[in-house]
Design an enzyme around this catalytic site. Structure first.
Site: not given
Length: 312
Positions: A220, A290, A297, A300, A306
């Protein structure tokens, strides 16, 4: 070409004689465009004697198409045009558009304190790249606010390869504390800085393979260093946020168990022109909405589509 077979009967039985394959002008191993020379009398006789030997028929050479796998650091622009994904997640484009909408404010910690904000813009380019790499090494298992604070303290003392090598371990530990695993990072920073001085003239490598070979530098960090320090998109930088969200949205064909596995799964289908965007977008989304525990949620836009929202 033609072939003629003659069969003759004798007292001892049947005998088969195979005539040689007739040769057209210019055929065979002669050079391209080279004319066939007429055979002399002796050569004709020799050719006739050779005709009783079985002649192997040469197969026409086949043209093979060989595909080479392009390594992460060597993928050029336009590579994505050659690759047609065999699988892609359902509704991913709408989900991505919703995340972009939720992240339009650019007010997450990563937007203000990420690696691209931690280096000294007035420093020489080589020093800037070194500071980018150090900020990434410090950021592992550490919140952006803590990483940014450590970078400020280091920069106040003049953050270069030489200054780090001249700083004793105890002082360096005090400066970077309380980043995660700070004792290990003191060791890695010293080792990596020595390698950069000895092998790269104080600069950082310009390839993922060389970056991940440095102590304390993972995939990363390497992909982010390539993007921020060198301006090259070498792959998708996947941390715990990207790993978690990709699995919650089922952006991987199967559940992945590590960020590196998630990176490979995403790169299989996600268009390359989105690779540079996806890290910052999902990291900020993971910091604000998230969340690892008790995700928000209800706030969102992807709640209805989802897969994880139905279980959380």
């Amino acid at each position: 070409m033609c072939c003629r077979l003659e069969f003759g009967m004798k007292a001892s039985g049947m005998r088969m004689v195979t005539r040689s394959w007739s040769r057209e002008p210019g055929a065979g191993p002669r050079g391209i465009g080279e004319e066939a020379a007429p055979l002399g009398r002796g050569e004709a006789a020799a050719e006739g004697r050779k005709s009783h030997r079985p002649v192997k028929r040469q197969r026409k050479a086949q043209s093979l198409n060989v595909a080479y796998e392009v390594s992460d650091g060597e993928k050029g622009e336009g590579t994505e045009l050659l690759k047609v994904p065999s699988w892609e997640p359902q509704d991913w484009q709408q989900q991505l558009a919703n995340i972009r909408s939720m992240r339009s404010g650019k007010d997450a910690p990563v937007d203000q304190l990420g690696a691209e904000h931690c280096y000294d813009p007035s420093a020489p380019p080589k020093v800037q790249r070194y500071q980018v790499l150090l900020s990434l090494m410090l950021s592992s298992q550490t919140k952006d606010q803590v990483t940014a604070g450590a970078m400020q303290r280091l920069r106040a003392r003049g953050l270069t390869v030489d200054s780090i090598l001249q700083t004793d371990d105890s002082t360096l530990g005090t400066l970077i504390y309380p980043v995660g695993f700070w004792r290990n990072k003191v060791k890695y920073i010293k080792q990596t800085s020595a390698i950069l001085q000895q092998r790269y003239g104080g600069d950082i490598p310009a390839s993922v393979a060389e970056l991940v070979a440095l102590p304390g530098v993972g995939p990363k960090m390497a992909h982010l260093a390539m993007a921020v320090a060198w301006g090259t998109v070498s792959g998708i930088a996947v941390d715990t946020h990207v790993h978690r969200i990709a699995n919650r949205l089922k952006w991987t064909k199967k559940v992945t168990k590590s960020p590196e596995e998630t990176r490979r799964a995403l790169e299989e289908w996600l268009p390359r022109n989105l690779w540079s965007e996806i890290n910052g977008l999902l990291v900020g989304f993971g910091q604000q909405t998230c969340l690892p525990v008790r995700p928000r949620c209800q706030a969102c836009l992807n709640q209805a589509m989802c897969p994880a929202a139905q279980r959380l």
